[in-house]
Design an enzyme around this catalytic site. Structure first.
Site, PDB file in Angstrom:
ATOM      1  N   GLU A  50     -50.345  27.057 -32.234  1.00 47.06           N
ATOM      2  CA  GLU A  50     -51.238  25.991 -31.760  1.00 47.06           C
ATOM      3  C   GLU A  50     -52.572  26.050 -32.496  1.00 47.06           C
ATOM      4  O   GLU A  50     -53.155  27.125 -32.645  1.00 47.06           O
ATOM      5  CB  GLU A  50     -51.449  26.181 -30.258  1.00 47.06           C
ATOM      6  CG  GLU A  50     -51.476  24.901 -29.481  1.00 47.06           C
ATOM      7  CD  GLU A  50     -50.151  24.159 -29.493  1.00 47.06           C
ATOM      8  OE1 GLU A  50     -50.015  23.222 -30.300  1.00 47.06           O
ATOM      9  OE2 GLU A  50     -49.267  24.502 -28.697  1.00 47.06           O
ATOM     10  N   THR A  52     -53.028  25.660 -35.533  1.00 48.64           N
ATOM     11  CA  THR A  52     -52.862  26.334 -36.829  1.00 48.64           C
ATOM     12  C   THR A  52     -52.602  25.309 -37.933  1.00 48.64           C
ATOM     13  O   THR A  52     -52.768  25.626 -39.105  1.00 48.64           O
ATOM     14  CB  THR A  52     -51.649  27.298 -36.778  1.00 48.64           C
ATOM     15  OG1 THR A  52     -50.552  26.591 -36.195  1.00 48.64           O
ATOM     16  CG2 THR A  52     -51.939  28.536 -35.959  1.00 48.64           C
ATOM     17  N   ASP A  53     -52.203  24.084 -37.542  1.00 48.26           N
ATOM     18  CA  ASP A  53     -51.731  23.148 -38.586  1.00 48.26           C
ATOM     19  C   ASP A  53     -52.840  22.604 -39.470  1.00 48.26           C
ATOM     20  O   ASP A  53     -52.577  22.192 -40.593  1.00 48.26           O
ATOM     21  CB  ASP A  53     -50.873  22.015 -37.984  1.00 48.26           C
ATOM     22  CG  ASP A  53     -51.621  21.081 -37.058  1.00 48.26           C
ATOM     23  OD1 ASP A  53     -52.731  21.438 -36.583  1.00 48.26           O
ATOM     24  OD2 ASP A  53     -51.100  19.978 -36.792  1.00 48.26           O
ATOM     25  N   GLY A 141     -50.749  10.812 -21.362  1.00 52.73           N
ATOM     26  CA  GLY A 141     -51.812  11.812 -21.500  1.00 52.73           C
ATOM     27  C   GLY A 141     -51.316  13.234 -21.330  1.00 52.73           C
ATOM     28  O   GLY A 141     -52.062  14.137 -20.969  1.00 52.73           O
ATOM     29  N   SER A 145     -47.576  14.066 -27.391  1.00 53.29           N
ATOM     30  CA  SER A 145     -47.693  13.248 -28.603  1.00 53.29           C
ATOM     31  C   SER A 145     -47.181  11.830 -28.508  1.00 53.29           C
ATOM     32  O   SER A 145     -46.447  11.362 -29.376  1.00 53.29           O
ATOM     33  CB  SER A 145     -46.984  13.934 -29.776  1.00 53.29           C
ATOM     34  OG  SER A 145     -47.724  15.015 -30.173  1.00 53.29           O
ATOM     35  N   SER A 146     -47.601  11.129 -27.470  1.00 57.99           N
ATOM     36  CA  SER A 146     -47.200   9.724 -27.401  1.00 57.99           C
ATOM     37  C   SER A 146     -47.806   8.934 -28.568  1.00 57.99           C
ATOM     38  O   SER A 146     -47.158   8.027 -29.094  1.00 57.99           O
ATOM     39  CB  SER A 146     -47.578   9.109 -26.065  1.00 57.99           C
ATOM     40  OG  SER A 146     -48.932   9.337 -25.805  1.00 57.99           O
ATOM     41  N   ASP A 191     -47.609  16.990 -35.298  1.00 57.22           N
ATOM     42  CA  ASP A 191     -46.955  16.067 -34.363  1.00 57.22           C
ATOM     43  C   ASP A 191     -46.093  15.047 -35.103  1.00 57.22           C
ATOM     44  O   ASP A 191     -44.925  14.847 -34.783  1.00 57.22           O
ATOM     45  CB  ASP A 191     -48.002  15.316 -33.527  1.00 57.22           C
ATOM     46  CG  ASP A 191     -48.899  16.267 -32.775  1.00 57.22           C
ATOM     47  OD1 ASP A 191     -48.564  17.455 -32.700  1.00 57.22           O
ATOM     48  OD2 ASP A 191     -49.942  15.820 -32.280  1.00 57.22           O
TER      49      ASP A 191
HETATM   50  C1  GLA Z   1     -52.677  18.005 -31.539  1.00 61.59           C
HETATM   51  C2  GLA Z   1     -52.731  17.616 -33.013  1.00 61.59           C
HETATM   52  C3  GLA Z   1     -51.867  18.540 -33.865  1.00 61.59           C
HETATM   53  C4  GLA Z   1     -52.185  20.010 -33.576  1.00 61.59           C
HETATM   54  C5  GLA Z   1     -52.203  20.281 -32.070  1.00 61.59           C
HETATM   55  C6  GLA Z   1     -52.682  21.672 -31.742  1.00 61.59           C
HETATM   56  O1  GLA Z   1     -51.406  17.792 -31.027  1.00 61.59           O
HETATM   57  O2  GLA Z   1     -52.315  16.282 -33.200  1.00 61.59           O
HETATM   58  O3  GLA Z   1     -52.041  18.233 -35.231  1.00 61.59           O
HETATM   59  O4  GLA Z   1     -53.377  20.398 -34.178  1.00 61.59           O
HETATM   60  O5  GLA Z   1     -53.035  19.360 -31.387  1.00 61.59           O
HETATM   61  O6  GLA Z   1     -51.788  22.625 -32.196  1.00 61.59           O
END
Ligand code: GLA
Length: 404
Positions: A50, A52-53, A141, A145-146, A191
């Protein structure tokens, strides 16, 4: 709000029923459904890795069987007519291909419009407008990732309608680009990538430095993955997200004065610890420590999972939560309470917050025979301690976007 009929039967039967229901609703809204097509893109849950991307690290998400459905058809003019069954109070939101700019009044339509804008920025001109109706089955919410689901879905539709030569991986990048540049959230690639590249029963071990990835089958004998939705509103989440990202950038800048690295993902825990003093600000140091340790934890987690050491995977999930709480400070009291309740439940192997944080959901590994007990116990204690109601979803890992 339109209520989903409760679907029973095989997944294929469900899809067909869903499709007919959606086309009927589209007909009610747009007069007829001649020439309309039905599409779907999933949501995602991140198992570990989490924040980290955007730090050049690894992530380990998978696509869900819940997601966003769309009924869409090309128009002969440049008009855009958008309607969401999840936001019926907003009604029909009209605009045009000549108005592809962010507009607070355009509400949720800024997401599909952002993707159209992004296609045009990349030199793919959209020749005709469209009628579009969306229906999401991702809880609102929830941090599942909607928005990325809508972005990938829109890209998939544009490719199908106008024959643009873009891969699913590029759809993910275009989705991220639109979210960053059009909608002002500086998100990483996780996401959109998890959604565009999703595969049934597989999680994706992605190295965000170079986007190399590997599918890892999630065969969990006697163990289920349960998502618990906290139902707390994710207030100010976007601005806090951007703040975390710049704190990490500032830490990286300090470290680059003393060591030749490109991103925090280049560091092991040991090397980080020996150079951490170079980061001037204590808060930034904590953020960077999370990014480095979480990345290494993610690499280890995939390794132990492949060795079928599910208990070790669970421990790493717990450590991930602690680090997100103490070093990254994106959990908050309510989410910490929820996870602590879960840690106490019998049959729980590991549990952590998932996604950006500031509310949203947790993901837990639970021994199958405790599935019901877990939900009962968490539900009761969570309401008792916070006054809120939790919702539960036993995770089904689904495929990426498709036309139904
Ligand atoms: C959101 C962002 C992702 C990622 C996460 C945390 O979902 O869209 O890119 O950074 O938070 O891991």
């Amino acid at each position: 709000m339109w209520v989903t009929p409760f679907f029973i039967g095989s997944a294929r039967e469900n899809e067909v029923m869903q499709k007919q229901e959606l086309l009927q609703k589209f007909t009610e809204l747009f007069g007829d459904s001649d020439g309309a097509e039905v599409y779907f893109a999933p949501g995602r849950v991140n198992l570990i890795g989490e924040h980290t991307d955007y730090n050049g690290g690894h992530v380990f998400p998978c696509a869900l069987s819940v997601g966003t459905y769309a009924v869409a058809r090309k128009r002969s003019d440049r008009v855009l007519r958008f309607y969401s069954l999840n936001f019926e109070d907003k009604g029909m939101i009209d605009s045009s291909l000549d108005e592809l700019k962010p507009d607070p009044l355009a509400d949720w339509t800024n997401y599909p419009k952002g993707v159209m804008w992004a296609f045009e920025q990349k030199g793919m001109e959209i020749p005709r407008g469209m009628d579009l109706m969306l229906y999401g089955t991702i809880p609102n919410g929830s941090g599942l990732s909607s928005s990325a689901s809508v972005e990938v879905l829109m890209g998939f539709i544009l490719r199908d309608f106008f024959g643009f030569d873009v891969s699913n991986e590029e759809l993910a990048k275009i989705g991220q680009f639109s979210e960053n540049q059009f909608n002002g959230v500086n998100c990483g690639i996780m996401d959109q990538f998890a959604i565009a590249m999703g595969k049934k029963d597989q999680a994706i071990f992605l190295d965000t430095r170079d986007l190399s990835y590997q599918y890892v089958p999630i065969r969990l004998d006697g163990v289920v993955l349960i998502i618990t939705c906290s139902n707390i509103k994710r207030g100010l989440a976007d601005s806090k997200y951007n703040e975390r990202r710049s704190e990490c950038e500032s830490a990286l800048g300090d470290l680059q004065q003393v060591i030749g690295i490109e991103s925090l993902g280049d560091l092991t825990e040991k090397v980080f610890d020996s150079y951490a003093a170079a980061i001037h600000d204590e808060t930034c140091r904590k953020r960077a420590r999370h990014a480095v340790y979480e990345n290494q934890r993610t690499i280890r987690a995939v390794d132990v999972l492949e060795k079928k050491d599910i208990d070790a995977f669970g421990q790493l999930m717990n450590e991930s939560h602690r680090s997100l709480s103490e070093d990254y400070e994106v959990t908050g009291d309510v989410m910490d309470t929820l996870v602590q309740i879960q840690w106490q439940c019998e049959g729980v192997i590991g549990s952590r917050i998932t996604g950006a944080g500031f509310g949203g959901c947790t993901v837990s590994l639970v021994k199958e025979e405790y599935t019901d007990l877990f939900q009962k116990q968490v539900s009761l204690e969570y309401t008792e301690k916070t006054g809120l109601k939790a919702d539960f979803y036993v995770v089904e890992i689904g495929d990426g976007p498709k036309k139904l």
